[in-house]
Design an enzyme around this catalytic site. Structure first.
Site: not given
Ligand code: DGY
Length: 324
Positions: A238, A240, A264, A269, A287, A289-290
């Site tokens: 999750t 990079r 993720d 990408e 991607h 994650g957030s």
């Molecule tokens: C970040 O904040 O670095 C994430 O990869 C984007 O969700």
């Protein structure tokens, strides 16, 4: 009344964040969320004081050298700032800020989703249901991999790594980690520290990648390091995509050295290595994650906090570089 600082925002942001930006700054937004090329951004920035970017905008040395001199701050809507050359920015007198903390829980939740999804065959199980290839229930097939009680290796025990560990303890997992430095016992919460990644890997039935992408971590999960994992290990990423050598991971997934992977984030990408799309033993997310409304609003508000602090003459709370 002094003129408000002029800020360019490169992507469409959550509505409450844009509302606050409009109230506080003389802001140019991107309501159509069009993809802006680097040169387009630097052209648009003529006469601006700052820019709010996302990980989709590469702020490399070339971009920074083309920025008008009026621009003094790059605030990124992300915790990761590998898309920004922070040293060149510092030399150019530019402050760079990120958005830590507020996405820790959402990202750790996603790591657990990937762990369970990859181990228990969420992709192929779903396919069986949707494509009507689900036959009679069978005691012997298809089968996934147990999560409960297994060893979880965490590479990068910062905020997100610690949040992953906390959640994994709920699955009675034995937590091991490698980090630049050992955490104090109250943060370690019984996890076993390994001085090197090479020592961590043989103890990782599951490996969760939670480090930042830096010159030191890029490509560290490669053929040599994968060989140190237990046979049938599962890799979760999750952080990079560039921490992983895709070729090595894909070969290990084909050979069974890795039982599965939950990813993720990817190199290049959204044009990821095509082979991932064809494999049954990977659980893939774009991607995310957030990606919850609350988290994305909190990230935006944090970016705005940093801009406000900077233009109020204070050091922004989330400055990641030190201007010279
Ligand atoms: C970040 O904040 O670095 C994430 O990869 C984007 O969700």
């Amino acid at each position: 009344m002094a003129a408000k600082p002029k800020i360019l925002v490169t992507r469409l942001l959550p509505e409450p964040v844009e509302a606050r930006l409009k109230a506080q700054f003389d802001v140019v937004l991107n309501p159509g969320d069009s993809q802006l090329a680097a040169a387009e951004i630097t052209d648009k920035l003529a006469g601006f004081d700052g820019v709010l970017v996302c990980p989709t905008e590469k702020c490399d040395a070339g971009f920074i050298s083309n920025l008008p001199e009026t621009v003094k701050i790059i605030a990124t809507f992300s915790v990761g700032y590998d898309h920004i050359d922070i040293e060149t920015a510092a030399k150019a007198g530019l402050v760079v800020t990120n958005t830590p903390d507020v996405l820790t829980d959402a990202t750790a939740d996603t790591a657990l989703l990937l762990m369970l999804g990859s181990a228990r065959g969420a992709y192929w199980g779903e396919q069986m249901v949707r494509q009507k290839t689900w036959g009679r229930w069978s005691p012997t097939t298809p089968l996934g991999v147990d999560v409960t009680g297994r060893r979880l290796g965490i590479f990068g025990m910062g905020r997100i790594g610690q949040a992953v560990a906390k959640r994994a303890q709920g699955f009675d997992m034995e937590i091991h980690y490698h980090n630049r430095s050992q955490l104090p016992p109250e943060l370690e919460q019984g996890a076993v520290f390994h001085q090197t990644l090479e020592n961590l890997l043989p103890n990782s039935d599951f490996l969760s990648i939670n480090c930042a992408s830096t010159p030191e971590t890029r490509g560290v999960l490669n053929a040599q390091t994968i060989a140190l994992l237990p046979d049938g290990a599962i890799v979760i990423n999750t952080a990079r995509g560039d921490i992983i050598d895709d070729d090595a991971v894909i070969k290990a997934l084909y050979s069974g050295k890795l039982a599965a992977a939950g990813l993720d984030v990817f190199n290049n990408e959204p044009d990821i290595d095509q082979r991932y799309r064809t494999m049954e033993n990977v659980f893939l997310l774009p991607h995310l994650g957030s990606a919850t409304p609350q988290t994305r609003i909190a990230m935006g508000m944090r970016a705005v906090d940093n801009l406000e602090q900077f233009f109020a003459g204070q050091a922004p709370g989330d400055q990641v570089n030190h201007t010279l």
